[in-house]
Every structure is written in C-alpha cells, then in structure tokens.
Scaffold this motif. Structure first.
Motif, short mmCIF file in Angstrom:
data_model
loop_
_atom_site.label_atom_id
_atom_site.label_comp_id
_atom_site.label_asym_id
_atom_site.label_seq_id
_atom_site.Cartn_x
_atom_site.Cartn_y
_atom_site.Cartn_z
N SER A 171 0.83 -1.21 0.00
CA SER A 171 0.00 0.00 0.00
C SER A 171 0.86 1.25 0.00
O SER A 171 0.54 2.23 -0.69
N ILE A 175 0.47 4.10 -2.93
CA ILE A 175 0.13 5.49 -2.67
C ILE A 175 1.27 6.42 -3.07
O ILE A 175 1.06 7.51 -3.62
N THR A 176 2.50 5.98 -2.82
CA THR A 176 3.66 6.78 -3.23
C THR A 176 3.65 6.99 -4.74
O THR A 176 3.92 8.11 -5.24
N MET A 178 1.02 7.06 -6.67
CA MET A 178 -0.05 8.01 -7.00
C MET A 178 0.38 9.45 -6.70
O MET A 178 0.11 10.38 -7.47
N ILE A 186 -6.11 11.87 -1.96
CA ILE A 186 -6.29 10.45 -2.24
C ILE A 186 -7.22 9.83 -1.21
O ILE A 186 -6.93 9.84 -0.01
N LEU A 188 -9.44 6.63 0.50
CA LEU A 188 -9.22 5.21 0.81
C LEU A 188 -10.54 4.49 0.99
O LEU A 188 -11.38 4.91 1.80
N TYR A 205 -1.23 3.26 3.64
CA TYR A 205 -1.83 4.47 3.05
C TYR A 205 -1.51 5.69 3.91
O TYR A 205 -1.05 6.72 3.40
N ALA A 208 2.23 6.68 3.85
CA ALA A 208 2.63 7.33 2.60
C ALA A 208 2.23 8.80 2.60
O ALA A 208 3.01 9.67 2.17
N LEU A 209 1.03 9.11 3.08
CA LEU A 209 0.59 10.51 3.15
C LEU A 209 1.50 11.32 4.07
O LEU A 209 1.90 12.44 3.74
N PHE A 249 -8.00 4.92 -3.68
CA PHE A 249 -7.33 3.63 -3.49
C PHE A 249 -8.35 2.63 -2.95
O PHE A 249 -8.78 2.73 -1.81
N SER A 251 -8.52 -0.35 -1.50
CA SER A 251 -7.55 -1.25 -0.85
C SER A 251 -8.09 -2.65 -0.62
O SER A 251 -7.34 -3.56 -0.29
N THR A 339 -3.72 5.19 -13.37
CA THR A 339 -2.96 6.12 -12.53
C THR A 339 -1.83 6.80 -13.30
O THR A 339 -1.07 7.57 -12.71
#
Length: 345
Positions: A171, A175-176, A178, A186, A188, A205, A208-209, A249, A251, A339
């Motif tokens: 994940s 996310i990275t 995206m 983004i 989830l 997720y 990554a944010l 995402f 997931s 993406t």
C-alpha cells in the motif's frame, strides 16, 4: 433402481475360499503371500470390479492424504490461484483437496471447518471470512492434531503456520506512486478493520501521506467499501463532496476499484487525468477495462505452492512439534493506465 452393492475384500475371500486377511495382504503385495495367490486375488478382484477404499487404507496408516481448503470466495483471483498453486504441488504426491467457501459467513466457515475435521483431513488451509472474531473452531483444528495453515486473512492471536503478503509495504508503494503522479487528495476505500490485512493496507496508506506531507482527511476514508457495489456507493459519496478526491485507493479488491471506475465513467469524470484509481489483487479483468486499472499483484499462485511445500516440510518432521512461523510473500505494484496521469498531460 437399486444401487449395486460395492465389492469388498470379503466377497473376494468368499469366492476364493480364503481369509479376508489373505486377500488384503495379496492386494498390498505382501511378501507373506505367494505369487500364485496374488495373481488369483488380483484376477478375481478385477472380475468383481473391486475398488480399493483409498481413504480407509490411508486412515489405517494414520493419514488421509487429503487437505481441506476454506476460502471466502472461490471466484476471486487470489483464492482461485492459491488453490491452483496448492493443487499443482499436491497432485504429484497423490493428495486430494476438499474445497469449501464461506461466502464471508462466519457460521458457514465454522460448519466447513468442522466438516473437514470429521473427514479426518491431514491439514486445513484457511483464509478467514470477514464476519466474526471468534476463532475457537480453528483452535479445535489444532486440538484434533490436524495441521493448520492460515493465509492472506488470518486470526492474529492464533499461533500457527501462516503465509502472508506484506500488505503495508504494498500500500505504501501504491500510494507513493499516485503521489508521484501528482495526486494530492487520495481517498481510501477500506475493508473490515477486524482483519489484519485491511488494517495493514490502511497503515501503508496513512504512512505514505505522512511521508509526503499530505494531510489525512477523515471524510476521504470510507469504511467497509469492499465489494463492487459498496465501492460504487462510496465513490458516489466521495465525488459529490464539496472538495472531492482526485484519486481513490480501493484497498479491499479490484472489484471495489471496478465499482469506482464505473461510477466515474457514468459521471463523465476522466480517468486518470481527473481521477486516479488503484485496486488490489490483480484480477484478470483489470487489464481489459478502459482504462486498464493499476493494481497490486499478490503472487497468489506462488502463495499456494508455498503453502503446499510448507505442509510437506512439516509432514517430514513428524517427531518434531510444529513451530508457528510466518512466511511473507512480497506483492508487486502493477502500473497501468488508471494512474498514469503524467503521460496524459
């Protein structure tokens, strides 16, 4: 019409006027029976259409050469491929598989597991249903001396053999990717948080944010959107927000991602320029949609082979107790059109 009676070793013994134990030894090629008697027994068995009861024979040896498999849904890519991987490995060793699906029902899962215990399988391989948190039925498997291997979705507190994906890392990488494509809001779609795999995907997720200094926006996180229909409902809600997401995402599965794509298409939202979509599991249809869906491949066929090999490794060490351990299979991000925003600008 009355069913024809199954031929037994007693029928052969009666016809040849010898003991049933002599017939059994002859059929098993025992050195205690002369060659002439063996040939006569085999000839008579063929004439009477005698079929050996393999299960009973194996049980007398302390094994059934049967593995039971319980999965949430047979028609999902990960589970069908895991089954195929197990079968490919067990077939060469003359093992049989009994396959059950829970349809995400805890009650059905319990019944399936109990039925497999009663059929004296040597091992039960399971990915638990989304429903329920009581796993006493799995402890019952262990208490009966049956090997238990969990995969993908597992009972965290039950110490068994486990074969898992690194869901957190997968994940995080998704996310990275995206974010690198320019997406900043983004959303989830998360699965049931009683299951560790969905908690791990959410953690990836969130991490990554944080790593990219993007805010965590609670209204962009939708609970239990883990089917195509629920994914579609969640997408309508998200895209009607005053500040909608620019990426989603899914997931839980690619089915949820398909629901996202269908709603976006119906609303005239362009994918990937206006909305990015990331799924999970690499279902075959993700290559065929327009645009194709970026997803995460769990290498489920390899997982199945790993499960089977793990069982046979443990079976060779009959004198040693099973030491619970986890084998991790690294997933892979499959980048497709849904993406690939940079190439569409």
């Amino acid at each position: 019409m009355k069913a024809k009676k199954r031929t037994t070793i007693y029928d052969i013994a009666e016809k040849l006027n010898i003991t049933a134990s002599s017939v059994s030894r002859a059929l098993n090629n025992s050195s205690h029976v002369n060659e002439e008697t063996k040939k006569l027994v085999l000839k008579t068995a063929a004439e009477l259409n005698y079929k050996r009861n393999i299960l009973a024979s194996n049980l007398r040896k302390g094994e059934s050469k049967t593995i039971g498999i319980v999965v949430p849904r047979i028609n999902q890519n990960i589970f069908s491929n895991v089954i195929a991987g197990i079968e490919e490995t067990t077939y060469s060793k003359d093992y049989n598989l009994i396959i059950c699906q829970s349809n995400e029902s805890h009650e059905k899962e319990v019944k399936s597991v109990n039925a497999l215990i009663n059929q004296h399988v040597d091992c039960i391989v399971i990915s638990v249903a989304a429903e329920g948190s009581d796993y006493s039925h799995l402890q019952n498997v262990i208490d009966h001396g049956i090997k238990l291997i969990q995969f993908d979705r597992v009972a965290d507190d039950l110490e068994t053999l486990k074969v898992l994906n690194d869901n957190h890392q997968a994940s995080l990488e998704g996310i990275t990717h995206m974010i690198e494509q320019g997406y900043k809001r983004i959303a989830l779609l998360e699965g049931p948080q009683n299951l560790d795999i969905f908690r791990q995907r959410k953690q990836g997720y969130l991490e990554a944010l944080k790593l990219h200094n993007l805010p965590i926006i609670n209204e962009l996180i939708i609970e239990n959107a883990w089917t195509k229909e629920l994914g579609a409902d969640a997408t309508r809600k998200l895209l009607n927000l005053p500040k909608p997401p620019d990426a989603i995402f899914a997931s839980t599965s690619d089915f949820s991602a398909l629901g996202v794509l269908e709603v976006a298409t119906s609303m005239g939202i362009k994918v990937p320029s206006e909305l990015g979509i990331l799924g999970y599991s690499n279902e075959p249809f993700t290559e065929l949609t327009s645009p194709s869906i970026t997803t995460i491949d769990q290498f489920s066929h390899y997982m199945g082979k790993t499960i089977a090999n793990l069982y046979f490794q443990e079976s060779e060490n009959k004198e040693s107790p099973i030491v619970p351990r986890t084998i991790s299979v690294k997933p892979k991000l499959i980048i497709r059109a849904s993406t690939s925003r940079r190439s569409y600008k």
